[in-house]
Design a protein around this motif. Structure first.
Motif, PDB file in Angstrom:
ATOM      1  N   ILE A   1     115.210 -80.718  42.837  1.00 25.95           N
ATOM      2  CA  ILE A   1     115.375 -80.184  44.192  1.00 25.95           C
ATOM      3  C   ILE A   1     114.545 -78.912  44.364  1.00 25.95           C
ATOM      4  O   ILE A   1     113.867 -78.731  45.379  1.00 25.95           O
ATOM      5  CB  ILE A   1     116.865 -79.908  44.500  1.00 25.95           C
ATOM      6  CG1 ILE A   1     117.616 -81.228  44.662  1.00 25.95           C
ATOM      7  CG2 ILE A   1     117.035 -79.049  45.746  1.00 25.95           C
ATOM      8  CD1 ILE A   1     119.110 -81.098  44.741  1.00 25.95           C
ATOM      9  N   VAL A   2     114.578 -78.042  43.367  1.00 24.00           N
ATOM     10  CA  VAL A   2     113.798 -76.807  43.420  1.00 24.00           C
ATOM     11  C   VAL A   2     112.317 -77.132  43.593  1.00 24.00           C
ATOM     12  O   VAL A   2     111.624 -76.544  44.421  1.00 24.00           O
ATOM     13  CB  VAL A   2     114.021 -75.964  42.141  1.00 24.00           C
ATOM     14  CG1 VAL A   2     113.004 -74.833  42.028  1.00 24.00           C
ATOM     15  CG2 VAL A   2     115.440 -75.411  42.114  1.00 24.00           C
ATOM     16  N   ASP A   3     111.831 -78.097  42.819  1.00 23.83           N
ATOM     17  CA  ASP A   3     110.410 -78.443  42.845  1.00 23.83           C
ATOM     18  C   ASP A   3     110.001 -79.192  44.112  1.00 23.83           C
ATOM     19  O   ASP A   3     108.979 -78.884  44.712  1.00 23.83           O
ATOM     20  CB  ASP A   3     110.046 -79.303  41.628  1.00 23.83           C
ATOM     21  CG  ASP A   3     110.162 -78.551  40.316  1.00 23.83           C
ATOM     22  OD1 ASP A   3     110.171 -77.305  40.336  1.00 23.83           O
ATOM     23  OD2 ASP A   3     110.261 -79.215  39.265  1.00 23.83           O
ATOM     24  N   THR A   4     110.787 -80.186  44.512  1.00 21.02           N
ATOM     25  CA  THR A   4     110.360 -81.071  45.598  1.00 21.02           C
ATOM     26  C   THR A   4     110.782 -80.607  46.986  1.00 21.02           C
ATOM     27  O   THR A   4     109.999 -80.715  47.925  1.00 21.02           O
ATOM     28  CB  THR A   4     110.872 -82.508  45.376  1.00 21.02           C
ATOM     29  OG1 THR A   4     112.299 -82.500  45.321  1.00 21.02           O
ATOM     30  CG2 THR A   4     110.304 -83.103  44.098  1.00 21.02           C
ATOM     31  N   VAL A   5     111.987 -80.113  47.134  1.00 15.18           N
ATOM     32  CA  VAL A   5     112.484 -79.703  48.458  1.00 15.18           C
ATOM     33  C   VAL A   5     112.010 -78.301  48.818  1.00 15.18           C
ATOM     34  O   VAL A   5     111.488 -78.068  49.904  1.00 15.18           O
ATOM     35  CB  VAL A   5     114.027 -79.773  48.515  1.00 15.18           C
ATOM     36  CG1 VAL A   5     114.553 -79.190  49.813  1.00 15.18           C
ATOM     37  CG2 VAL A   5     114.500 -81.207  48.342  1.00 15.18           C
ATOM     38  N   TYR A   6     112.178 -77.368  47.881  1.00 14.16           N
ATOM     39  CA  TYR A   6     111.891 -75.973  48.169  1.00 14.16           C
ATOM     40  C   TYR A   6     110.481 -75.554  47.769  1.00 14.16           C
ATOM     41  O   TYR A   6     110.060 -74.443  48.078  1.00 14.16           O
ATOM     42  CB  TYR A   6     112.930 -75.073  47.493  1.00 14.16           C
ATOM     43  CG  TYR A   6     114.283 -75.268  48.107  1.00 14.16           C
ATOM     44  CD1 TYR A   6     114.689 -74.524  49.201  1.00 14.16           C
ATOM     45  CD2 TYR A   6     115.162 -76.244  47.628  1.00 14.16           C
ATOM     46  CE1 TYR A   6     115.917 -74.725  49.796  1.00 14.16           C
ATOM     47  CE2 TYR A   6     116.395 -76.449  48.215  1.00 14.16           C
ATOM     48  CZ  TYR A   6     116.767 -75.682  49.298  1.00 14.16           C
ATOM     49  OH  TYR A   6     117.978 -75.886  49.883  1.00 14.16           O
ATOM     50  N   LYS A   7     109.769 -76.440  47.100  1.00 13.39           N
ATOM     51  CA  LYS A   7     108.393 -76.165  46.662  1.00 13.39           C
ATOM     52  C   LYS A   7     108.314 -74.827  45.929  1.00 13.39           C
ATOM     53  O   LYS A   7     107.385 -74.048  46.088  1.00 13.39           O
ATOM     54  CB  LYS A   7     107.418 -76.144  47.848  1.00 13.39           C
ATOM     55  CG  LYS A   7     107.479 -77.359  48.732  1.00 13.39           C
ATOM     56  CD  LYS A   7     106.952 -78.584  48.036  1.00 13.39           C
ATOM     57  CE  LYS A   7     106.840 -79.725  49.037  1.00 13.39           C
ATOM     58  NZ  LYS A   7     107.353 -80.959  48.589  1.00 13.39           N
ATOM     59  N   ALA A   8     109.331 -74.563  45.118  1.00  9.75           N
ATOM     60  CA  ALA A   8     109.416 -73.313  44.385  1.00  9.75           C
ATOM     61  C   ALA A   8     108.832 -73.486  42.992  1.00  9.75           C
ATOM     62  O   ALA A   8     108.823 -74.586  42.440  1.00  9.75           O
ATOM     63  CB  ALA A   8     110.871 -72.868  44.281  1.00  9.75           C
ATOM     64  N   SER A   9     108.356 -72.399  42.453  1.00  7.38           N
ATOM     65  CA  SER A   9     107.852 -72.433  41.088  1.00  7.38           C
ATOM     66  C   SER A   9     108.831 -71.709  40.189  1.00  7.38           C
ATOM     67  O   SER A   9     109.514 -70.783  40.605  1.00  7.38           O
ATOM     68  CB  SER A   9     106.463 -71.786  41.018  1.00  7.38           C
ATOM     69  OG  SER A   9     106.536 -70.445  41.452  1.00  7.38           O
ATOM     70  N   SER A  10     108.922 -72.148  38.975  1.00  6.75           N
ATOM     71  CA  SER A  10     109.810 -71.485  38.023  1.00  6.75           C
ATOM     72  C   SER A  10     108.997 -71.039  36.820  1.00  6.75           C
ATOM     73  O   SER A  10     108.036 -71.683  36.419  1.00  6.75           O
ATOM     74  CB  SER A  10     110.942 -72.421  37.591  1.00  6.75           C
ATOM     75  OG  SER A  10     110.426 -73.552  36.954  1.00  6.75           O
ATOM     76  N   PHE A  11     109.387 -69.908  36.294  1.00  7.63           N
ATOM     77  CA  PHE A  11     108.731 -69.391  35.109  1.00  7.63           C
ATOM     78  C   PHE A  11     109.702 -68.489  34.373  1.00  7.63           C
ATOM     79  O   PHE A  11     110.759 -68.159  34.890  1.00  7.63           O
ATOM     80  CB  PHE A  11     107.431 -68.656  35.450  1.00  7.63           C
ATOM     81  CG  PHE A  11     107.594 -67.537  36.441  1.00  7.63           C
ATOM     82  CD1 PHE A  11     107.782 -66.235  36.021  1.00  7.63           C
ATOM     83  CD2 PHE A  11     107.549 -67.795  37.802  1.00  7.63           C
ATOM     84  CE1 PHE A  11     107.923 -65.203  36.930  1.00  7.63           C
ATOM     85  CE2 PHE A  11     107.688 -66.759  38.722  1.00  7.63           C
ATOM     86  CZ  PHE A  11     107.880 -65.462  38.281  1.00  7.63           C
ATOM     87  N   LEU A  12     109.366 -68.110  33.176  1.00  6.57           N
ATOM     88  CA  LEU A  12     110.229 -67.285  32.347  1.00  6.57           C
ATOM     89  C   LEU A  12     109.610 -65.909  32.126  1.00  6.57           C
ATOM     90  O   LEU A  12     108.986 -65.647  31.103  1.00  6.57           O
ATOM     91  CB  LEU A  12     110.460 -67.960  30.984  1.00  6.57           C
ATOM     92  CG  LEU A  12     111.181 -69.296  31.029  1.00  6.57           C
ATOM     93  CD1 LEU A  12     111.114 -69.980  29.680  1.00  6.57           C
ATOM     94  CD2 LEU A  12     112.618 -69.120  31.450  1.00  6.57           C
ATOM     95  N   PRO A  13     109.779 -64.966  33.076  1.00  8.98           N
ATOM     96  CA  PRO A  13     109.168 -63.654  32.897  1.00  8.98           C
ATOM     97  C   PRO A  13     109.925 -62.773  31.907  1.00  8.98           C
ATOM     98  O   PRO A  13     109.363 -61.871  31.339  1.00  8.98           O
ATOM     99  CB  PRO A  13     109.212 -63.053  34.293  1.00  8.98           C
ATOM    100  CG  PRO A  13     110.399 -63.688  34.913  1.00  8.98           C
ATOM    101  CD  PRO A  13     110.456 -65.083  34.342  1.00  8.98           C
ATOM    102  N   TYR A  14     111.211 -63.042  31.716  1.00  8.17           N
ATOM    103  CA  TYR A  14     112.031 -62.224  30.838  1.00  8.17           C
ATOM    104  C   TYR A  14     112.691 -63.114  29.803  1.00  8.17           C
ATOM    105  O   TYR A  14     112.875 -64.306  30.011  1.00  8.17           O
ATOM    106  CB  TYR A  14     113.114 -61.483  31.635  1.00  8.17           C
ATOM    107  CG  TYR A  14     112.538 -60.670  32.761  1.00  8.17           C
ATOM    108  CD1 TYR A  14     111.814 -59.515  32.494  1.00  8.17           C
ATOM    109  CD2 TYR A  14     112.687 -61.079  34.074  1.00  8.17           C
ATOM    110  CE1 TYR A  14     111.263 -58.774  33.521  1.00  8.17           C
ATOM    111  CE2 TYR A  14     112.153 -60.334  35.110  1.00  8.17           C
ATOM    112  CZ  TYR A  14     111.441 -59.180  34.824  1.00  8.17           C
ATOM    113  OH  TYR A  14     110.906 -58.461  35.837  1.00  8.17           O
ATOM    114  N   HIS A  15     113.059 -62.518  28.718  1.00 11.44           N
ATOM    115  CA  HIS A  15     113.666 -63.270  27.624  1.00 11.44           C
ATOM    116  C   HIS A  15     114.938 -63.996  28.052  1.00 11.44           C
ATOM    117  O   HIS A  15     115.171 -65.126  27.659  1.00 11.44           O
ATOM    118  CB  HIS A  15     113.955 -62.329  26.451  1.00 11.44           C
ATOM    119  CG  HIS A  15     114.600 -63.008  25.300  1.00 11.44           C
ATOM    120  ND1 HIS A  15     113.946 -63.963  24.540  1.00 11.44           N
ATOM    121  CD2 HIS A  15     115.838 -62.905  24.786  1.00 11.44           C
ATOM    122  CE1 HIS A  15     114.752 -64.395  23.603  1.00 11.44           C
ATOM    123  NE2 HIS A  15     115.907 -63.768  23.722  1.00 11.44           N
TER     124      HIS A  15
END
Length: 134
Positions: free
Chosen positions: A113-127
């Motif tokens: 849902i995050v990827d397809t509906v909201y077109k959001a990107s995810s990443f791990l900036p902090y541990h």
């Protein structure tokens, strides 16, 4: 989903929120906030919520289901947050963040849902956190 009805509900929520914030927290100061940004991030959180938390979010956002919120947010992302050079419309962007405890993996349906509906990107900036950039 009736887009006009969803816009009407979103407007009601936005006006109620603006009234509350301006009367309770910004009486003697300037106020700037983004109802669209608030709506999208709360809808994103609702997509991963269940039980009482989901019920409260749906009640606040005046929606029957998280699917309705996802559908409306998908329309918003496609229309309002689109690159104006492609469709001749406005170009708007904003950044919100949702931090998730790294030791708690995202469920595949939520990540989808995050990827397809909201077109959001995810990443791990902090541990310890995962950050979604909308």
């Amino acid at each position: 989903m009736d887009l006009r009805e969803s816009i009407k509900k979103h407007t009601e929520v936005s006006l109620n929120l603006a009234k509350h914030v301006s009367l309770k927290h910004a009486k003697e100061s300037n106020l700037v906030f983004s109802p669209l940004s608030i709506h999208v991030v709360l809808s994103l959180i609702a997509a991963g919520a269940k039980g009482e938390t989901l019920d409260e979010l749906l009640k606040f956002l005046k929606s029957q289901t998280s699917g309705d919120l996802n559908s409306f947010s998908s329309e918003l992302v496609a229309l309002v947050l689109a690159d104006g050079s492609k469709i001749g419309g406005p170009r708007m962007s904003f950044a919100n963040g949702v931090w998730i405890e790294k030791s708690l993996p995202l469920k595949p349906y939520f990540k989808d849902i995050v990827d397809t509906v909201y077109k959001a990107s995810s990443f791990l900036p902090y541990h310890y956190n995962t950050h979604f950039k909308l």
